[in-house]
Design an enzyme around this catalytic site. Structure first.
Site, short mmCIF file in Angstrom:
data_model
loop_
_atom_site.label_atom_id
_atom_site.label_comp_id
_atom_site.label_asym_id
_atom_site.label_seq_id
_atom_site.Cartn_x
_atom_site.Cartn_y
_atom_site.Cartn_z
CD GLU A 171 -4.08 13.14 0.98
OE1 GLU A 171 -4.04 13.24 2.21
OE2 GLU A 171 -3.47 12.25 0.36
CG ASP A 196 -4.39 2.68 1.31
OD1 ASP A 196 -5.37 3.25 0.78
OD2 ASP A 196 -3.32 3.27 1.54
CD GLU A 221 5.99 6.33 -1.48
OE1 GLU A 221 5.03 7.10 -1.60
OE2 GLU A 221 6.46 6.04 -0.37
CD GLU A 229 1.21 4.76 5.77
OE1 GLU A 229 0.36 5.65 5.54
OE2 GLU A 229 2.44 4.94 5.63
CB THR A 245 -6.97 6.25 7.34
OG1 THR A 245 -5.91 5.61 6.62
CG2 THR A 245 -7.25 7.60 6.72
#
Length: 948
Positions: free
Chosen positions: A146, A293, A387, A405, A491
């Site tokens: 993160e 991902d 989710e 996304e 991303t």
């Protein structure tokens, strides 16, 4: 995601010019596509687009302004209580809080968004605040992943646009790479995380004390997610290219190299979590959502940004596996890396919504449209993307933290197609955010999309990504103060300039890790998007792909089940009965179409039936279709009550195999039961016609032999009758799905045709393509091939008694030393592992497939048929107890037989892969067998864990 779309076509391009060609290629594709689509769809007016763009600006101001007023310098805003979230002052939320490092996270994450939204003055003020107030030396444990994508990426994105503005001469004239120096400081603080033997980073690090020190309170972790270790290369390489310090790119490349080496070689998939010290996969399920991902995303984008062909080759290898195993359009379902034909779960997580956008960058437009449309239908049902949601589109996890996304994929699909439909999708997103998530102090995450309840959180990625993609969706080129085509999105949607590919190139780009998998050339056709391929001369192309999915989430039936039951009682009959249906009959297919029933061929050879009543020719036809589906379900239920049979064995006993090659075979629910009768032994012969669907034209060739038949065109029972009438003593059906194997697919049993099959007296077995090819190759080389059909393989002493046997066979088989001594069943299982067992492992695999199918098709409108040959047969059995528990219990009682089975499967794999080597000489090391066996058990255990 970035609209910079892939490598240029034609002759090789010098590296120095590559980045410009990448951008130019993307621009050509997008402009060309727009002109095609605008001609065939109702365009949104310039005024409405501007109105929606201004609405996005106002929404951003509402979120950003409240953060600055009520939360700054805290990391995030708590919009329900109008205060900042400070680590340690609020109740812990577990891993979610690892993104907070007391470094004004939301401000840093929003820097380049300010520039994209043409808020250059606010950007300049924000940069000054970051330089003045942000401290990166806090005693706090943060997530390496993160911190990299949000903070390091935010600083680099801010730096990229700061120098762009400075070059323009109006803003940031005072700027002297201060953000870059902060990024470099942070990069050095993250480097101790890579102090592992594998090169994979620890998942967490203390910003002040690093790793392992007593004060650090971290460094004891052993596992990390694949995305956590594989989503570093863009930011770390950009930092190296900006500063000239190569160490960052080197460390990120080493982590990617290790993940590539640890991929599952037979499936080319990676698991969700990995041990950072040993490289063992901890969670062996694989998908494109949470935990994996952005690993795939960064392989492709690393090629675009850095121009390293090895990254593209790796991505294409993985992408081929994803489309082969995970993609079940429009669904993307997790599978097991060792058994990729088995679904690992019956639900999907919201993070996979990025994947259609990545497919646009790849150039594979059709599945991108399909998956995006499915996700949009879920959103229209629940207002937001839950989710997690099940394969029948029910809510699995109800929260929605305002993830961007789906907006990301919407933007890239619009850029790729120019279809105004995606502008309407974006408009829906804006309306839903304002209607359901907007609160006086910002935008609040949804605690439950079903009830509309809120959660007191507004994550930084909401400002970093959501508003950026929504604004770009409605903006024209002149609305943006710089050329977005010159940048690639990370991303976290931070912008990195493509010219970095030609700067400070001191990293060797030669891949020495391993060879790449040989792939179909067609996979690489998409490397350079070609508008003539992506967008045929049909302005309704995208609409034609979306249309069948319009009602995929809507389960409503026109008249209801009660009316159906009444119709049955009244004696009404549909025009086609389920028991008579043939998937290869054109007339039957036309009737299905009229009833609104569509037929989908799945990759594993099964056929799925789905009814959309709205597509029926009339309301009466819709009711007929519903009756047909009900009949099919009843037929399925009836057949699933039949006893599940264990796997059988096909053992090659002729020279030079002498029983050493044993193939795992699927049983039949009809014909001679090999578990109750003596095995059948005979030479094999190919039938003509090869599918055995009509009277054989070569009965003399199969008379007294075991006939080989190809799968397809008719029911299994029909094949059996035809070869039996020709005088065959047994039959082997070989799968026509090229590349299928019992190593990767669950074994299934051949069902009857819904009629009396007592007339079939010969044994029938099924071989997947890989196993069947071993027999076919043997016929080509030795002509006369004798096999043994049995419930389990026989020891070679019994098979070869009285025959002249080569000495190397005797030496390799202890039982042969004393033929006079009777052998018990345990004795017959030789040390080389040739003995195949009837253990529960393969049975459990079949049960698991059935369990997954029942969950996937739990509603009457969708139904999967067990195999293409017998359209009336449904999945082999219905698992009423937990399949994982059954698997564990049975294997604990039968460990030795499972071990032999694993050894035999490996032997078959090696033999098939190298026909020039004698098929009986390869033996898998016992440690490797045990490891594989344990991994399969752990994979099934992991299926019960619902955690991202």
């Amino acid at each position: 995601m970035s609209e910079a779309g892939g490598r240029g076509c034609g002759s090789p391009v010098p590296q120095r010019a590559r980045w410009r060609l990448v951008a130019a290629t993307a621009a050509f594709c997008l402009v060309s596509a727009t002109s095609v689509w605008t001609a065939g769809a109702e365009p949104m007016s310039r005024e409405e687009k501007q109105k929606l763009g201004n609405q996005v600006l106002e929404m951003f101001d509402h979120a950003y302004g409240n953060y600055m007023e009520h939360a700054y310098p805290a990391d995030e805003l708590m919009p329900l209580t109008c205060r900042g979230r400070v680590r340690g002052q609020e109740p812990s939320r577990g891993d979610v809080d690892d993104a907070l490092g007391k470094f004004s996270l939301t401000l840093i994450d929003s820097l380049d968004t300010l520039v994209v939204l043409n808020k250059t003055k606010e950007f300049e003020d924000a940069v000054r605040k970051v330089l003045r107030d942000v401290n990166l030396d806090n005693d706090v444990v943060v997530s390496v992943f993160e911190t990299n994508i949000r903070v390091l990426g935010g600083l680099l994105g801010g730096h990229s646009l700061a120098i762009m503005l400075k070059e323009k001469g109006e803003y940031m004239q005072w700027y002297n790479d201060e953000l870059l120096q902060m990024a470099k400081q942070l990069g050095y603080k993250l480097l101790p995380a890579f102090n592992t033997t594998s090169g994979l980073p620890y998942p967490r690090i203390n910003l002040k004390f690093g790793i392992r020190k007593p004060e650090a309170r971290t460094g004891t972790e052993t596992d990390t997610c694949t995305a956590c270790a594989g989503t570093l290369i863009l930011e770390f390489a950009a930092l190296s290219r900006f500063t000239g310090a190569t160490i960052f790119e080197e460390y990120a490349r080493k982590a990617l190299d290790f993940l590539w080496e640890k991929r599952q070689r037979s499936s080319n998939l990676v698991g969700v979590t990995i041990n950072i010290h040993t490289g063992d996969w901890v969670r062996k399920d694989s998908g494109v959502g949470a935990g994996i991902d952005s690993y795939y995303e960064y392989l492709l984008k690393a090629y675009v940004l850095l121009g390293d062909d090895s990254f593209l080759e790796r991505f294409n290898t993985h992408y081929d596996a994803i489309m082969r195993y995970i993609s079940q359009p429009p669904l993307l379902l997790d599978v097991h890396i060792h058994k990729p034909m088995l679904n690992a779960r019956t639900w999907m997580d919201a993070l996979l919504a990025f994947f259609p956008g990545l497919q646009v960058l790849k150039g594979d437009i059709r599945p991108a449209i399909e998956t995006h449309e499915m996700l949009y239908q879920v959103i229209k049902k629940h207002n937001f993307l839950p989710e997690a949601f099940t394969t029948d589109f029910r809510v699995h996890w109800a929260q929605h933290p305002l993830r961007p996304e789906f907006a990301e994929s919407t933007y890239f699909l619009y850029k790729a197609t120019g279809d105004p439909y995606y502008l309407e999708v974006g408009k829906t997103l804006i309306e839903n955010l304002n209607k359901y998530a907007r609160v006086p102090c910002g935008f609040a995450a949804m605690k439950d999309v079903r009830t509309g309840s809120h959660e007191d959180r507004m994550d930084s990625f909401f400002l970093a990504e959501m508003f950026k993609y929504l604004y770009l969706l409605f903006a024209d080129k002149e609305d943006i103060i710089f050329d977005i085509e010159d940048y690639i999105f990370t991303t976290e949607a931070h912008l990195l300039p493509l010219w970095l590919s030609t700067t400070n190139q001191s990293i060797s780009k030669k891949n020495t890790t391993s060879e790449y998998t040989e792939l179909d050339d067609s996979n690489f056709d998409w490397t350079c998007p070609n508008t003539q391929i992506l967008f045929p001369n049909d302005p309704l192309y995208a609409q034609s792909i979306r249309e069948p999915l319009k009602n995929v989430v809507d389960k409503s039936c026109p008249r209801g089940i009660i009316r159906v039951e009444e119709s049955f009682r009244s004696g009404a009959k549909p025009p086609l009965r389920a028991r008579d249906f043939m998937a290869t009959n054109p007339e039957h297919l036309e009737i299905l179409k009229k009833m609104g029933v569509s037929l989908i061929h799945l990759k594993d050879g099964r056929v799925q039936l789905v009814q959309h009543a709205i597509q029926a020719a009339s309301s009466i036809d819709a009711e007929d279709g519903l009756r047909f589906m009900q009949e099919m379900i009843e037929l399925s239920s009836q057949q699933q009550k039949e006893q599940q049979l264990p796997p059988r064995a096909v053992q090659i006993v002729s020279h030079p195999f002498f029983g050493r090659v044993v193939l795992t075979a699927g049983p039949a629910q009809f014909g001679l039961d090999l578990s109750k009768h003596k095995e059948t032994r005979g030479f094999v012969a190919s039938s003509k016609p090869s599918n055995g669907c009509s009277e054989l034209t070569n009965p003399e060739a199969v008379m007294g032999k075991i006939a080989l038949i190809q799968r397809g065109q008719c029911m299994f029972a029909e094949k059996a009758r035809n070869i039996q009438n020709a005088g065959a003593i047994g039959g082997i059906v070989i799968d026509d799905n090229e590349g299928s194997s019992s190593d990767t697919a669950p074994l299934f049993q051949m069902a009857g045709d819904g009629k009396d099959t007592d007339d079939i007296k010969i044994p029938m077995l099924f071989l997947f393509s890989k196993e069947g090819s071993i027999i076919l190759d043997a016929i080509r080389e030795y002509e006369e091939v004798e096999v043994l059909l049995s419930d389990k393989a026989k020891d070679r002493a019994a098979i070869l008694k009285g025959k002249m046997i080569p000495s190397y066979i005797i030496n390799s088989n202890p039982e042969m030393e004393n033929e006079e001594q009777p052998s018990s069943e345990n004795d017959s299982q030789n040390q080389s592992g040739e003995q195949i067992s009837s253990s529960s492992q393969e049975v459990d695999l079949v049960d698991q497939e059935s369990s997954e199918e029942n969950s996937l098709n739990s509603h009457p409108e969708s139904l999967s048929l067990a195999d293409m040959d017998n359209a009336a047969s449904i999945s082999p059995s219905e698992q009423t107890s937990n399949p994982t528990e059954n698997h564990e219990t049975t294997n604990l009682n039968g460990e030795c037989t499972d071990l032999d089975n694993q050894l035999q499967e490996q032997s078959e794999t090696e033999e098939d892969s190298n026909p020039n080597v004698s098929w009986g000489k390869k033996v898998q090391p016992i440690d490797s067998i045990l490891a594989d066996w344990n991994e399969d058990i752990e994979a099934f255990e992991m299926m019960e864990k619902d955690e991202l």
